[in-house]
Each structure stands twice: as C-alpha cells, then as structure tokens.
Design a protein around this motif. Structure first.
Motif, short mmCIF file in Angstrom:
data_model
loop_
_atom_site.label_atom_id
_atom_site.label_comp_id
_atom_site.label_asym_id
_atom_site.label_seq_id
_atom_site.Cartn_x
_atom_site.Cartn_y
_atom_site.Cartn_z
N ILE A 32 1.39 -14.53 -14.33
CA ILE A 32 2.52 -15.26 -14.89
C ILE A 32 2.14 -15.79 -16.27
O ILE A 32 0.98 -15.74 -16.68
N GLY A 33 3.11 -16.33 -16.97
CA GLY A 33 2.95 -16.62 -18.40
C GLY A 33 2.00 -17.74 -18.76
O GLY A 33 1.74 -17.95 -19.95
N THR A 34 1.47 -18.49 -17.79
CA THR A 34 0.55 -19.58 -18.12
C THR A 34 -0.89 -19.10 -18.29
O THR A 34 -1.77 -19.90 -18.56
N LEU A 35 -1.10 -17.79 -18.15
CA LEU A 35 -2.47 -17.25 -18.21
C LEU A 35 -2.66 -16.29 -19.38
O LEU A 35 -1.75 -15.57 -19.77
N ASN A 36 -3.89 -16.30 -19.92
CA ASN A 36 -4.35 -15.25 -20.83
C ASN A 36 -5.13 -14.23 -20.01
O ASN A 36 -5.90 -14.60 -19.12
N SER A 67 -0.99 -11.38 -23.01
CA SER A 67 -0.18 -12.46 -22.44
C SER A 67 1.03 -11.87 -21.73
O SER A 67 1.40 -10.71 -21.95
N SER A 68 1.63 -12.68 -20.88
CA SER A 68 2.77 -12.23 -20.10
C SER A 68 3.90 -13.25 -20.22
O SER A 68 3.68 -14.43 -20.44
N THR A 69 5.12 -12.79 -20.07
CA THR A 69 6.29 -13.68 -20.04
C THR A 69 6.83 -13.83 -18.62
O THR A 69 7.85 -14.48 -18.40
N LEU A 70 6.12 -13.25 -17.66
CA LEU A 70 6.56 -13.30 -16.26
C LEU A 70 6.52 -14.74 -15.74
O LEU A 70 5.55 -15.46 -15.95
N ASP A 81 1.17 -4.87 -14.08
CA ASP A 81 1.06 -4.76 -15.53
C ASP A 81 -0.35 -4.45 -16.00
O ASP A 81 -0.55 -3.96 -17.12
N TYR A 82 -1.35 -4.74 -15.16
CA TYR A 82 -2.75 -4.59 -15.58
C TYR A 82 -3.55 -3.85 -14.51
O TYR A 82 -3.20 -3.86 -13.33
N VAL A 142 8.56 -13.45 -9.22
CA VAL A 142 7.68 -12.62 -8.40
C VAL A 142 8.23 -12.49 -6.98
O VAL A 142 9.08 -13.28 -6.54
N LEU A 143 7.74 -11.48 -6.26
CA LEU A 143 8.20 -11.19 -4.91
C LEU A 143 7.36 -11.92 -3.87
O LEU A 143 6.20 -12.27 -4.11
#
Length: 379
Positions: A286-290, A228-231, A258-259, A236-237
């Motif tokens: 971004i944080g809404t994704l697994n 998971s991410s907290t981004l 990150d991946y 983002v750019l």
C-alpha cells in the motif's frame, strides 16, 4: 484436571482441579471491589512531574505486573490532584481509548505503591475475591467488554457505572489461590520468553551495527532503486493468491501482484516511519511504504540489516504525520564491502533472525495455551 463439559447447567468452569467441587458463587464487581479512577496533574507546572511516585498510564499496562512507570509525580502533585496512593497488589485496567485493538483488555497488578491517570481504573478487593483472581477473569473477558460496553464516538471508554454492574463468578479462597499460582507460572514462562526475544533482538542490533559499520563508500541511491505505490488498504482483497503488505505486515491479498523478488520495505509516513522489513516472492504494497530493490551485485539482505540500524531522524519531515523521501535519505552513504563479504555478514545476521522467529513462535504458542486455559478454567 477434571472436565466439567457435561455440567452445562451448573455454575462451574469446563476445566477444574480435581480436588475441588461444588458450584461457584456469583456477585457483582461493585459489591466485591472498591473502584477508583485517577487524574493527570497539570503539565504547566513541571515540578509536579519531578518526583518519585509511580504514575501509571493506560499504555503501560502490558505485563502481568507493573513496578515502574515512565513518568513519576511529586507528593505535592498527588495531594493537589487528589491522587490516591494505591497499595501493592492493586489491579489496574485501561478504560480510555478502547476503540483500539491492543488497548482493550490490558491490565496489570502493581508491585509498588502507585498513582494512576484518568485513563485507568484501579480495583481493591473488599470481600471474597482476590485481585489476582480478578486479573485472570479480566484477561478472559476484557477484550469483549471493551467491544460490547465501551461508550463514546471518537474515543471509547468504560465508566464506573458500567464496570460495577458486571457479574463475576468465583470459587472458594483455596481454589482461587491455586488458580492464581497456576496462571502465575504460565505468565512467568511468557515473561521469560519475552526476555529471550528481547536479548536476541539486542544481540542482532549490536552485531548488525558492527558488521555494517565501516568507512562509508556508497550512496543508498547507488545501491537501490525506490518504488512507490498508490494502492490503498481499502482496495485490497480479503483473500487472494499474493499478499499485500502494509505498515504492520500483511493487510490483504491480490491476484495481480506489482512486485516480484527480494525487496526492502520501509514505512515512509506515519508513526512507524523508517521501520524496515524484508520480503520476497510476488506481492503488492500500500502507499505508505517504499519498496527498495537492489541493483546489480548488491546483497539485499546486507542492505536490509544496514537500514535496520540506519538513523532516519535527520531525514524526517513533518510533525503531525512524519514522512521521509528516498530522494533525501537516498543520498546518505553506507559501508558496502565486497559482494562475498556482504553475503557472509548477512548470513550470520539471518541465522539470529531465524532464531528470533522460532522464539516468537514459542511465545505465540504460550499465549494461545494461556488463552485456552483462561477460557476453560474461568467462568
């Protein structure tokens, strides 16, 4: 086609059928059309939505023509709510919720007698402009109208007073009819292309269910690791070397991914919860994704197609903002054949996916072609 690019001072389109000449007329929408906005019957009385009369909502104005609606009302509901029964050929636009891209500029022509909700406005020609001509004119201008003239803060809308004042240029009836036939042919081709894509998606869905069906023998958490991410999207750019993925695809870029490598992205919260996509290369999310990555000797593509047909409903939590957790749905079991068989089945499904992508590219080109013709052939 005749090119009129040099006639800047004349009220004529840039591109025109060669047999027509002379300037177009100009009038206002209010002078040329009868405008009408609908209503929503009370849902406290369920009988009002137990009828056979089409009741059009703004979200249903997706195609050139609308013949059926999700909800239908009774004759009593139409009478009690002063809902006018609109004739075949009525032009209808969305007038509420115009802050959302995808709602602005949406419109349709009715092919059955229908009523409309208060989020729609109907137009009936009363003078010199055909409803079908207005449809193409609005497809050219509707999005800009929604951006520049819609009013409201939380929910933006167009009112009768605003719409009736818009000026519209139009040719003689004969030229209108030829333009209508021409645009209609393009819309028919676009509708056919959409049907091709729909059938391919149904095909891959059906084959995917068959190829990934079998006696469950492996838990998802034994096949995949979840990240998971907290981004946040605001972080983002606008440009960069690597993509950042959100719920609807690329939402920005980064220079420090990150991946790396194949992965399955699953929306873990929001309206699209459970939606699945496949990515590869270097990226962030971004944080809404697994981010689900395969463990050793497991085909990412096979798991991707398995999860595309997976039922996430039993694992959804929350009503206003539904979400899912890998610790819950990761306990579900799926059919996992040998690695060789996984790859064989995934290759077949991937070929259909490639075909769908090609057909979508054709659809995009048709849409761009139509947008160009509308901009050049209408004022």
């Amino acid at each position: 086609m005749a090119n009129n690019n040099e006639n800047k001072i004349l009220n004529v389109p840039n591109l025109r059928f060669p047999e027509f000449s002379g300037e177009w007329e100009m009038s206002s929408i209010g002078e040329q059309f009868e405008l009408y906005s609908g209503n929503t019957p009370s849902r406290m009385n369920k009988n009002q939505f137990d009828g056979s009369i089409n009741w059009i909502t703004s979200g249903e104005l997706k195609e050139h023509y609308i013949s059926d609606t999700k909800e239908k009302i009774s004759e009593e509901a139409a009478k009690n709510n002063s809902l006018k029964l609109l004739p075949v050929g009525t032009f209808v636009i969305a007038i509420y919720g115009l802050e959302a891209n995808g709602v602005r500029g949406t419109c349709s022509i009715t092919t059955r007698e229908s009523t409309i909700s208060q989020a729609c406005m109907a137009f009936t020609s009363k003078m010199d402009i055909q409803n079908e001509f207005l449809y193409s004119w609005y497809k050219k201008h509707g999005n800009i109208i929604g951006i520049k003239y819609a009013q409201g803060t939380k929910q933006q809308n167009l009112s009768y007073d605003i719409i009736e004042r818009f000026n519209i240029s139009y040719p003689c009836m004969e030229e209108q009819e030829k333009l209508i036939r021409f645009i209609s042919l393009i819309d028919q081709r676009i509708a056919t292309q959409n049907k091709i894509i729909d059938k391919l998606q149904s095909l891959i869905g059906g084959i995917g269910q068959r190829l990934t069906a079998g006696k469950a023998n492996a838990r998802l958490m034994d096949c995949l690791t979840c990240h998971s991410s907290t981004l946040q999207e605001s972080q983002v750019l606008e440009s960069g070397k690597y993509p950042v993925y959100g719920a609807s695809g690329t939402c920005g870029y980064t220079d420090t991914p990150d991946y790396d490598g194949d992965a399955i992205l699953i929306i873990k919260d929001g309206s699209g919860v459970g939606s699945t996509s496949f990515v590869t290369g270097k990226y962030s999310v971004i944080g809404t994704l697994n981010v689900l990555k395969p463990k050793k000797d497991v085909s990412t593509h096979y798991l991707y197609y398995s999860l595309k047909s997976f039922n996430f409903s039993p694992y959804r939590i929350g009503l206003a903002i539904p979400h899912i957790y890998f610790k819950d749905y990761g306990k579900a079991t799926i059919w996992l054949p040998s690695n060789e068989e996984q790859r064989r089945r995934a290759r077949l499904l991937s070929l259909i996916d490639t075909k769908i992508s090609a057909e979508r590219n054709i659809l995009d080109m048709l849409a761009k072609q139509k947008a160009y013709l509308l901009s050049a052939m209408f004022i």
